[in-house]
Design a protein around this motif. Structure first.
Motif, PDB file in Angstrom:
ATOM      1  N   SER A 447       0.839  -1.200   0.000  1.00 47.28           N
ATOM      2  CA  SER A 447       0.000   0.000   0.000  1.00 47.28           C
ATOM      3  C   SER A 447       0.873   1.248   0.000  1.00 47.28           C
ATOM      4  O   SER A 447       0.625   2.199  -0.752  1.00 47.28           O
ATOM      5  CB  SER A 447      -0.931  -0.004   1.219  1.00 47.28           C
ATOM      6  OG  SER A 447      -0.190  -0.211   2.415  1.00 47.28           O
ATOM      7  N   ALA A 448       1.916   1.250   0.852  1.00 49.31           N
ATOM      8  CA  ALA A 448       2.841   2.389   0.859  1.00 49.31           C
ATOM      9  C   ALA A 448       3.597   2.477  -0.458  1.00 49.31           C
ATOM     10  O   ALA A 448       3.816   3.574  -0.997  1.00 49.31           O
ATOM     11  CB  ALA A 448       3.816   2.260   2.026  1.00 49.31           C
ATOM     12  N   LEU A 449       3.987   1.334  -1.000  1.00 51.55           N
ATOM     13  CA  LEU A 449       4.717   1.320  -2.264  1.00 51.55           C
ATOM     14  C   LEU A 449       3.846   1.850  -3.401  1.00 51.55           C
ATOM     15  O   LEU A 449       4.349   2.517  -4.320  1.00 51.55           O
ATOM     16  CB  LEU A 449       5.189  -0.095  -2.580  1.00 51.55           C
ATOM     17  CG  LEU A 449       6.075  -0.261  -3.817  1.00 51.55           C
ATOM     18  CD1 LEU A 449       7.340   0.575  -3.683  1.00 51.55           C
ATOM     19  CD2 LEU A 449       6.420  -1.723  -4.033  1.00 51.55           C
ATOM     20  N   SER A 450       2.541   1.579  -3.355  1.00 50.21           N
ATOM     21  CA  SER A 450       1.632   2.086  -4.383  1.00 50.21           C
ATOM     22  C   SER A 450       1.598   3.607  -4.382  1.00 50.21           C
ATOM     23  O   SER A 450       1.613   4.253  -5.439  1.00 50.21           O
ATOM     24  CB  SER A 450       0.220   1.523  -4.166  1.00 50.21           C
ATOM     25  OG  SER A 450       0.230   0.115  -4.202  1.00 50.21           O
ATOM     26  N   ILE A 451       1.546   4.187  -3.174  1.00 53.54           N
ATOM     27  CA  ILE A 451       1.540   5.650  -3.068  1.00 53.54           C
ATOM     28  C   ILE A 451       2.843   6.230  -3.599  1.00 53.54           C
ATOM     29  O   ILE A 451       2.852   7.197  -4.373  1.00 53.54           O
ATOM     30  CB  ILE A 451       1.315   6.070  -1.603  1.00 53.54           C
ATOM     31  CG1 ILE A 451      -0.073   5.616  -1.126  1.00 53.54           C
ATOM     32  CG2 ILE A 451       1.471   7.579  -1.441  1.00 53.54           C
ATOM     33  CD1 ILE A 451      -0.313   5.863   0.350  1.00 53.54           C
ATOM     34  N   VAL A 452       3.947   5.629  -3.197  1.00 52.99           N
ATOM     35  CA  VAL A 452       5.257   6.119  -3.632  1.00 52.99           C
ATOM     36  C   VAL A 452       5.402   5.993  -5.146  1.00 52.99           C
ATOM     37  O   VAL A 452       5.919   6.901  -5.814  1.00 52.99           O
ATOM     38  CB  VAL A 452       6.376   5.348  -2.912  1.00 52.99           C
ATOM     39  CG1 VAL A 452       7.737   5.676  -3.516  1.00 52.99           C
ATOM     40  CG2 VAL A 452       6.377   5.677  -1.428  1.00 52.99           C
ATOM     41  N   PHE A 453       4.931   4.891  -5.709  1.00 51.83           N
ATOM     42  CA  PHE A 453       5.055   4.689  -7.155  1.00 51.83           C
ATOM     43  C   PHE A 453       4.223   5.711  -7.920  1.00 51.83           C
ATOM     44  O   PHE A 453       4.679   6.261  -8.938  1.00 51.83           O
ATOM     45  CB  PHE A 453       4.613   3.271  -7.516  1.00 51.83           C
ATOM     46  CG  PHE A 453       4.812   2.927  -8.965  1.00 51.83           C
ATOM     47  CD1 PHE A 453       6.084   2.675  -9.463  1.00 51.83           C
ATOM     48  CD2 PHE A 453       3.733   2.855  -9.837  1.00 51.83           C
ATOM     49  CE1 PHE A 453       6.278   2.360 -10.802  1.00 51.83           C
ATOM     50  CE2 PHE A 453       3.918   2.545 -11.175  1.00 51.83           C
ATOM     51  CZ  PHE A 453       5.194   2.292 -11.654  1.00 51.83           C
ATOM     52  N   ALA A 454       3.007   5.980  -7.443  1.00 52.53           N
ATOM     53  CA  ALA A 454       2.164   6.979  -8.108  1.00 52.53           C
ATOM     54  C   ALA A 454       2.817   8.362  -8.058  1.00 52.53           C
ATOM     55  O   ALA A 454       2.839   9.093  -9.058  1.00 52.53           O
ATOM     56  CB  ALA A 454       0.783   7.019  -7.462  1.00 52.53           C
ATOM     57  N   LEU A 455       3.360   8.716  -6.891  1.00 57.14           N
ATOM     58  CA  LEU A 455       4.048  10.005  -6.771  1.00 57.14           C
ATOM     59  C   LEU A 455       5.309  10.040  -7.634  1.00 57.14           C
ATOM     60  O   LEU A 455       5.669  11.089  -8.178  1.00 57.14           O
ATOM     61  CB  LEU A 455       4.398  10.279  -5.310  1.00 57.14           C
ATOM     62  CG  LEU A 455       3.230  10.612  -4.383  1.00 57.14           C
ATOM     63  CD1 LEU A 455       3.715  10.753  -2.947  1.00 57.14           C
ATOM     64  CD2 LEU A 455       2.546  11.898  -4.829  1.00 57.14           C
ATOM     65  N   LEU A 456       5.976   8.898  -7.755  1.00 57.82           N
ATOM     66  CA  LEU A 456       7.180   8.836  -8.588  1.00 57.82           C
ATOM     67  C   LEU A 456       6.850   9.175 -10.034  1.00 57.82           C
ATOM     68  O   LEU A 456       7.558   9.961 -10.679  1.00 57.82           O
ATOM     69  CB  LEU A 456       7.802   7.443  -8.497  1.00 57.82           C
ATOM     70  CG  LEU A 456       8.988   7.158  -9.433  1.00 57.82           C
ATOM     71  CD1 LEU A 456      10.160   8.064  -9.094  1.00 57.82           C
ATOM     72  CD2 LEU A 456       9.388   5.686  -9.344  1.00 57.82           C
ATOM     73  N   LEU A 457       5.767   8.592 -10.560  1.00 55.03           N
ATOM     74  CA  LEU A 457       5.366   8.892 -11.928  1.00 55.03           C
ATOM     75  C   LEU A 457       4.976  10.354 -12.087  1.00 55.03           C
ATOM     76  O   LEU A 457       5.340  11.011 -13.081  1.00 55.03           O
ATOM     77  CB  LEU A 457       4.196   7.991 -12.346  1.00 55.03           C
ATOM     78  CG  LEU A 457       4.450   6.479 -12.329  1.00 55.03           C
ATOM     79  CD1 LEU A 457       3.221   5.737 -12.852  1.00 55.03           C
ATOM     80  CD2 LEU A 457       5.673   6.113 -13.161  1.00 55.03           C
ATOM     81  N   LEU A 458       4.243  10.872 -11.098  1.00 52.45           N
ATOM     82  CA  LEU A 458       3.815  12.268 -11.150  1.00 52.45           C
ATOM     83  C   LEU A 458       4.998  13.231 -11.135  1.00 52.45           C
ATOM     84  O   LEU A 458       5.098  14.145 -11.968  1.00 52.45           O
ATOM     85  CB  LEU A 458       2.876  12.568  -9.978  1.00 52.45           C
ATOM     86  CG  LEU A 458       2.433  14.029  -9.805  1.00 52.45           C
ATOM     87  CD1 LEU A 458       1.595  14.467 -10.998  1.00 52.45           C
ATOM     88  CD2 LEU A 458       1.644  14.201  -8.501  1.00 52.45           C
ATOM     89  N   VAL A 459       5.909  13.010 -10.194  1.00 50.08           N
ATOM     90  CA  VAL A 459       7.052  13.905 -10.054  1.00 50.08           C
ATOM     91  C   VAL A 459       7.991  13.786 -11.250  1.00 50.08           C
ATOM     92  O   VAL A 459       8.534  14.791 -11.735  1.00 50.08           O
ATOM     93  CB  VAL A 459       7.801  13.601  -8.737  1.00 50.08           C
ATOM     94  CG1 VAL A 459       9.107  14.373  -8.662  1.00 50.08           C
ATOM     95  CG2 VAL A 459       6.925  13.950  -7.544  1.00 50.08           C
ATOM     96  N   THR A 460       8.188  12.561 -11.755  1.00 45.48           N
ATOM     97  CA  THR A 460       9.039  12.384 -12.934  1.00 45.48           C
ATOM     98  C   THR A 460       8.505  13.176 -14.115  1.00 45.48           C
ATOM     99  O   THR A 460       9.259  13.880 -14.811  1.00 45.48           O
ATOM    100  CB  THR A 460       9.139  10.896 -13.300  1.00 45.48           C
ATOM    101  OG1 THR A 460       9.746  10.179 -12.219  1.00 45.48           O
ATOM    102  CG2 THR A 460       9.975  10.696 -14.553  1.00 45.48           C
TER     103      THR A 460
END
Length: 553
Positions: A447-460
């Motif tokens: 669940s935490a990894l999902s949030i981080v991955f979504a933010l990673l795509l957004l920030v990238t």
């Protein structure tokens, strides 16, 4: 293809959900011995019976599944005779066997103890581990090697006679330090006890104990990234608003002033890049890997597989990677044909070899062979869709001269800037992920990894758009490859982090080093392609939007 993938996930969920076996008193309970591996390097594994442990007539090799092969598992029915609810007290331990150990046999055990080998066993699908022995240092020049020869099983069950936990301890010790033949007796005992722990919670013991700290750090870093990303987006919107307002005024007034900034290169910004086949292949490979990452994240988030079974994840990865070959072929060929590419078959081959090629050289050829038919189908579909590249500005015949830039405005420094923010956001999770891949820690916080991955795509995407905007403002119109490199630069940071992780680990041998850096190089290369694809397509949308918002002659 999305429907097919969702169907695959549903099948996996149905086939892996288990309500547990209900035993009757006296029913036989099988113990499977699996493998042995060094504590500092679980990836390096060997067969359990590569060491001269006791065997018996019932120790028959089980048929291995693909997930067991990928996980290094070699399940064999062990020689232990367990019956549900029937105790074998530790003071009257059952004898497995008495073996006359030769000098070579004892040398194997001493070598395993020297390297802190663990054995892995399974009982009712529950894994448990134990050390083979320990080394006792005597003075500065001599050592004593102690072999554990008496295993004590403690098994808990609920009121429905379902097994909830398995614990293993060792109570027998044999000194095998001397290099001479000797007889060793192997023993075991069993203790059954009822527990109040519900069967549905029996996997909790395998979950990492620092889940709360992980969540706290993830939330803190996410809040910080959201604030920084918000400020960055606000600044970019303000700059674009001013630019568009200025260009609108210049369009309405007849003036001899020369255009400056990103509008000045409207005739060159959509000039096709060099090595367009390689760019199209990179985008196709990146799209496929993004699809794989997202689906694996969904599988982990839904808890489809037991958290300790990495083999099932590896199996799912191969199946999803094969299915995603259609997306790779479609994206690559479609984009290549839009850029007026002629040899689309060559481009397809390049798409397949761009990631699968290094993967093949490293450890595997299965993906390349299995995914080729779908890759070709995707390529044919992409070719048939060929609609031409639609640019809001007409490209001039003669390219403009790009003004020289100082070193601090070059692509290398911008790649460093592009990777800092995304990497700082995911660095917390990297330690836990690598510990799950290369250690005995079990990663379950999807669940935490999902949030981080979504933010990673957004920030990238946001960082890449910002750097592309600054590049165009300097009248540097060759943004195609640079946007891909900006997005993918996070993969280089991750690979750099691998050196830090390795220095902090207990891995030391040449084999461990080769496996670690070889596999991580492939993984980081995949991240580079996936995030590079995100960076390119977000920049493409941005460039189309801003040049579609002005009048271009």
């Amino acid at each position: 293809m999305v429907a097919a993938s969702l169907t695959l996930i549903l099948i996996l969920v149905i086939t892996t959900v288990s309500t547990g076996r209900h035993y009757k008193d006296g029913d036989p309970v099988l113990v499977y011995v699996n493998k042995i591996s060094p504590f500092s390097d679980p990836i390096e594994s060997y067969r359990y019976f590569d060491l001269p442990f006791c065997s018996s007539g019932i120790a028959s090799k089980e048929k291995e599944t693909l997930s067991q092969v990928l996980d290094g598992g070699r399940l064999v029915v062990g020689p232990f005779k367990l019956n549900f609810g029937v105790d074998l007290a530790s003071n009257i331990s059952e004898t497995l066997c008495k073996k006359r150990m030769k000098r070579d046999d004892l040398a194997k055990f001493r070598n395993a103890i020297e390297k802190a080998y663990l054995f892995e066993m399974y009982l009712d699908d529950l894994p448990f581990w134990g050390f083979i022995g320990y080394k006792d240092q005597i003075g500065s020049s001599s050592s004593k090697f102690i072999l554990f020869n008496n295993l004590n099983f403690v098994i808990s069950y609920d009121t429905d006679h379902r097994i909830c936990s398995v614990n293993l301890a060792s109570s027998g010790f044999v000194d095998i330090s001397e290099d001479k033949e000797m007889e060793v007796e192997f023993l075991y005992s069993v203790k059954w006890k009822e527990t109040s722990i519900p069967f549905e919670r029996r996997m909790d013991v395998y979950i990492s104990l620092d889940t709360q700290s992980n969540w706290f750090l993830t939330k803190s870093s996410s809040y910080l990234v959201i604030v920084v990303a918000g400020l960055l987006a606000s600044m970019l919107i303000w700059l674009l608003h001013n630019d568009l307002a200025k260009y609108a005024i210049n369009d309405d007034l007849i003036t001899d002033q020369e255009e400056t900034g990103w509008k000045n290169i409207h005739g060159d910004v959509f000039r096709y890049p060099r090595h367009k086949s390689l760019l199209a292949a990179s985008l196709g490979s990146g799209t496929r890997l993004l699809f794989v990452f997202v689906l694996l994240l969904i599988i982990g988030f839904l808890g489809v597989f037991p958290p300790f079974n990495q083999g099932n994840f590896a199996t799912a990865l191969i199946v999803i990677y094969t299915i995603a070959s259609f997306l790779a072929g479609y994206t690559s060929t479609s984009f290549y044909c839009q850029l007026e590419g002629a040899n689309w078959v060559k481009n397809l081959i390049l798409t397949e070899c761009l990631f699968s090629g290094p993967l093949f050289l490293m450890f595997c050829f299965l993906n390349t062979i299995a995914s080729s038919p779908l890759l070709v189908l995707g390529g044919i579909a992409g070719k048939n869709r060929n609609t031409g590249f639609d640019a809001p500005c007409k490209t001039t015949k003669c390219p403009r001269e790009i003004p020289p830039l100082p070193w601090y405005k070059g692509i290398v420094l911008k790649m460093f800037i592009a990777g800092v923010l995304p990497f700082s956001m995911i660095s917390i999770q990297l330690h836990y992920i690598l510990s799950g891949l290369w250690g005995y820690r079990v990663y379950t916080i999807f669940s935490a990894l999902s949030i981080v991955f979504a933010l990673l795509l957004l920030v990238t995407g946001l960082v890449t758009i910002t750097l592309t905007y600054f590049q165009l403002s300097l009248e540097h119109y060759k943004w195609w490859w640079s946007s891909f490199f900006y997005g993918g630069s996070t993969g280089l940071f991750i690979f750099g982090y691998c050196f830090y992780y390795y220095a902090q680990s207990d891995m030391s041998s040449f084999m461990q080093k080769s496996f670690f850096f070889g596999y991580m190089a492939c993984l980081c290369y995949g991240v580079f392609l996936a995030l590079g694809t995100i960076g390119f397509f977000t920049s493409m949308l941005f460039v189309r939007h801003i040049y579609g918002s002005i009048k271009c002659e």
